[in-house]
Design a protein around this motif. Sequence first.
Motif, PDB file in Angstrom:
ATOM      1  N   GLN A 199       0.009 -10.372  14.471  1.00 13.65           N
ATOM      2  CA  GLN A 199      -0.037 -11.815  14.217  1.00 13.65           C
ATOM      3  C   GLN A 199       1.313 -12.462  14.499  1.00 13.65           C
ATOM      4  N   ALA A 200       2.389 -11.835  14.057  1.00  9.64           N
ATOM      5  CA  ALA A 200       3.728 -12.372  14.309  1.00  9.64           C
ATOM      6  C   ALA A 200       4.026 -12.408  15.811  1.00  9.64           C
ATOM      7  N   GLY A 201       3.658 -11.350  16.523  1.00 17.53           N
ATOM      8  CA  GLY A 201       3.885 -11.301  17.969  1.00 17.53           C
ATOM      9  C   GLY A 201       3.105 -12.364  18.717  1.00 17.53           C
ATOM     10  N   VAL A 202       1.849 -12.538  18.346  1.00 15.22           N
ATOM     11  CA  VAL A 202       1.025 -13.582  18.970  1.00 15.22           C
ATOM     12  C   VAL A 202       1.628 -14.959  18.692  1.00 15.22           C
ATOM     13  N   GLY A 203       2.086 -15.168  17.467  1.00 15.85           N
ATOM     14  CA  GLY A 203       2.705 -16.445  17.115  1.00 15.85           C
ATOM     15  C   GLY A 203       3.942 -16.736  17.938  1.00 15.85           C
ATOM     16  N   VAL A 204       4.792 -15.723  18.107  1.00 14.47           N
ATOM     17  CA  VAL A 204       6.023 -15.894  18.892  1.00 14.47           C
ATOM     18  C   VAL A 204       5.682 -16.208  20.344  1.00 14.47           C
ATOM     19  N   VAL A 205       4.833 -15.406  20.947  1.00 13.22           N
ATOM     20  CA  VAL A 205       4.532 -15.567  22.376  1.00 13.22           C
ATOM     21  C   VAL A 205       3.859 -16.910  22.651  1.00 13.22           C
ATOM     22  N   PHE A 206       2.782 -17.200  21.941  1.00 17.33           N
ATOM     23  CA  PHE A 206       2.041 -18.426  22.230  1.00 17.33           C
ATOM     24  C   PHE A 206       2.763 -19.678  21.738  1.00 17.33           C
ATOM     25  N   GLY A 207       3.537 -19.573  20.664  1.00 17.44           N
ATOM     26  CA  GLY A 207       4.339 -20.710  20.215  1.00 17.44           C
ATOM     27  C   GLY A 207       5.389 -21.086  21.246  1.00 17.44           C
ATOM     28  N   MET A 208       6.068 -20.065  21.785  1.00 20.25           N
ATOM     29  CA  MET A 208       7.074 -20.317  22.825  1.00 20.25           C
ATOM     30  C   MET A 208       6.422 -20.885  24.090  1.00 20.25           C
ATOM     31  N   ILE A 209       5.295 -20.339  24.486  1.00 15.99           N
ATOM     32  CA  ILE A 209       4.595 -20.844  25.670  1.00 15.99           C
ATOM     33  C   ILE A 209       4.170 -22.292  25.471  1.00 15.99           C
ATOM     34  N   LEU A 210       3.650 -22.600  24.296  1.00 16.88           N
ATOM     35  CA  LEU A 210       3.197 -23.962  23.999  1.00 16.88           C
ATOM     36  C   LEU A 210       4.340 -24.964  24.114  1.00 16.88           C
ATOM     37  N   VAL A 211       5.487 -24.606  23.592  1.00 18.03           N
ATOM     38  CA  VAL A 211       6.625 -25.530  23.617  1.00 18.03           C
ATOM     39  C   VAL A 211       7.261 -25.610  24.989  1.00 18.03           C
ATOM     40  N   TRP A 212       7.566 -24.463  25.594  1.00 16.00           N
ATOM     41  CA  TRP A 212       8.406 -24.464  26.787  1.00 16.00           C
ATOM     42  C   TRP A 212       7.648 -24.446  28.108  1.00 16.00           C
ATOM     43  N   LYS A 213       6.467 -23.860  28.156  1.00 15.64           N
ATOM     44  CA  LYS A 213       5.732 -23.786  29.429  1.00 15.64           C
ATOM     45  C   LYS A 213       4.594 -24.798  29.510  1.00 15.64           C
ATOM     46  N   ALA A 214       3.948 -25.092  28.376  1.00 15.46           N
ATOM     47  CA  ALA A 214       2.819 -26.035  28.388  1.00 15.46           C
ATOM     48  C   ALA A 214       3.294 -27.476  28.234  1.00 15.46           C
ATOM     49  N   GLY A 215       4.590 -27.680  28.044  1.00 11.08           N
ATOM     50  CA  GLY A 215       5.141 -29.028  28.029  1.00 11.08           C
ATOM     51  C   GLY A 215       5.105 -29.755  26.699  1.00 11.08           C
ATOM     52  N   LEU A 216       4.874 -29.038  25.598  1.00 12.57           N
ATOM     53  CA  LEU A 216       4.827 -29.712  24.298  1.00 12.57           C
ATOM     54  C   LEU A 216       6.167 -30.361  23.958  1.00 12.57           C
ATOM     55  N   LYS A 217       7.262 -29.748  24.365  1.00 10.02           N
ATOM     56  CA  LYS A 217       8.597 -30.311  24.115  1.00 10.02           C
ATOM     57  C   LYS A 217       8.722 -31.702  24.730  1.00 10.02           C
ATOM     58  N   ASN A 218       8.240 -31.873  25.952  1.00  8.36           N
ATOM     59  CA  ASN A 218       8.326 -33.176  26.626  1.00  8.36           C
ATOM     60  C   ASN A 218       7.407 -34.205  25.976  1.00  8.36           C
ATOM     61  N   ILE A 219       6.248 -33.775  25.538  1.00 10.98           N
ATOM     62  CA  ILE A 219       5.320 -34.687  24.868  1.00 10.98           C
ATOM     63  C   ILE A 219       5.929 -35.190  23.563  1.00 10.98           C
ATOM     64  N   ILE A 220       6.541 -34.291  22.812  1.00  7.44           N
ATOM     65  CA  ILE A 220       7.169 -34.668  21.548  1.00  7.44           C
ATOM     66  C   ILE A 220       8.347 -35.604  21.795  1.00  7.44           C
ATOM     67  N   ARG A 221       9.107 -35.358  22.839  1.00 10.10           N
ATOM     68  CA  ARG A 221      10.214 -36.266  23.196  1.00 10.10           C
ATOM     69  C   ARG A 221       9.698 -37.676  23.471  1.00 10.10           C
ATOM     70  N   GLN A 222       8.585 -37.763  24.161  1.00 10.32           N
ATOM     71  CA  GLN A 222       8.003 -39.079  24.457  1.00 10.32           C
ATOM     72  C   GLN A 222       7.523 -39.758  23.185  1.00 10.32           C
ATOM     73  N   ILE A 223       6.891 -39.003  22.306  1.00  9.42           N
ATOM     74  CA  ILE A 223       6.410 -39.578  21.050  1.00  9.42           C
ATOM     75  C   ILE A 223       7.583 -40.107  20.235  1.00  9.42           C
ATOM     76  N   LEU A 224       8.662 -39.321  20.189  1.00  4.15           N
ATOM     77  CA  LEU A 224       9.826 -39.725  19.407  1.00  4.15           C
ATOM     78  C   LEU A 224      10.775 -40.628  20.195  1.00  4.15           C
ATOM     79  N   LYS A 225      10.468 -40.835  21.460  1.00  8.59           N
ATOM     80  CA  LYS A 225      11.294 -41.653  22.348  1.00  8.59           C
ATOM     81  C   LYS A 225      12.733 -41.161  22.388  1.00  8.59           C
ATOM     82  N   GLU A 226      12.879 -39.848  22.570  1.00  7.59           N
ATOM     83  CA  GLU A 226      14.206 -39.224  22.646  1.00  7.59           C
ATOM     84  C   GLU A 226      14.568 -38.983  24.091  1.00  7.59           C
ATOM     85  N   GLU A 227      15.856 -38.926  24.333  1.00 14.21           N
ATOM     86  CA  GLU A 227      16.360 -38.581  25.663  1.00 14.21           C
ATOM     87  C   GLU A 227      16.414 -37.071  25.789  1.00 14.21           C
ATOM     88  N   PRO A 228      16.193 -36.508  26.998  1.00 17.71           N
ATOM     89  CA  PRO A 228      16.233 -35.042  27.168  1.00 17.71           C
ATOM     90  C   PRO A 228      17.576 -34.435  26.921  1.00 17.71           C
TER      91      PRO A 228
END
Length: 176
Positions: free
Chosen positions: A147-176
């Motif tokens: 469970q911990a391994g799945v969380g690490v792998v898919f959490g990292m993929i969600l943020v860094w490869k699936a673009g969640l980081k950029n979506i959150i930046r847009q929601i918060l209107k932050e600069e990169p």
Amino acid sequence: MNNQSSISKRTRRLCLAAVFMAFNIVLSSVSIPVPGGHLYMNDVIIVAASILLDPLSAFLVGGVGAFLGDFFFYPAPMFVSLVTHGLQAMVISYCSHNIFQKNKICASGIGALLGAVIMVIGYTLGRAYVYSTPEYAVIKLPFEILQAGVGVVFGMILVWKAGLKNIIRQILKEEP
């Protein structure tokens, strides 16, 4: 005008934490049966939210969200979840925002791995205490690691490869 935009940004951050907490609560109730146990997917949200949010918000999403999920669906380990997932989330968030300023992916990975260790140890000790049998905790250890391994792998993929980081930046209107 500046004060109004500041309040708006705080409101967006609070709402974002609430949405992640709701995901954590829902995913605490959904499990994938595996031989000998169940695999819960809420660690994916805990890792992703912790990379994106500050440590206090991460604690609320990880700890309080998992606590409420257990409270509603399976209350026995709810305090174990509060402490374990809360500490896991805070460590991930702290590492993601405070180490390796030039390589955020590496910082997030280190935080997520440390968080996984915290989760595995916390739940193993917690199960031994809650169920009064260290043997039961040891039997469930491989599932905690998975469970911990799945969380690490898919959490990292969600943020860094699936673009969640950029979506959150847009929601918060932050600069990169």
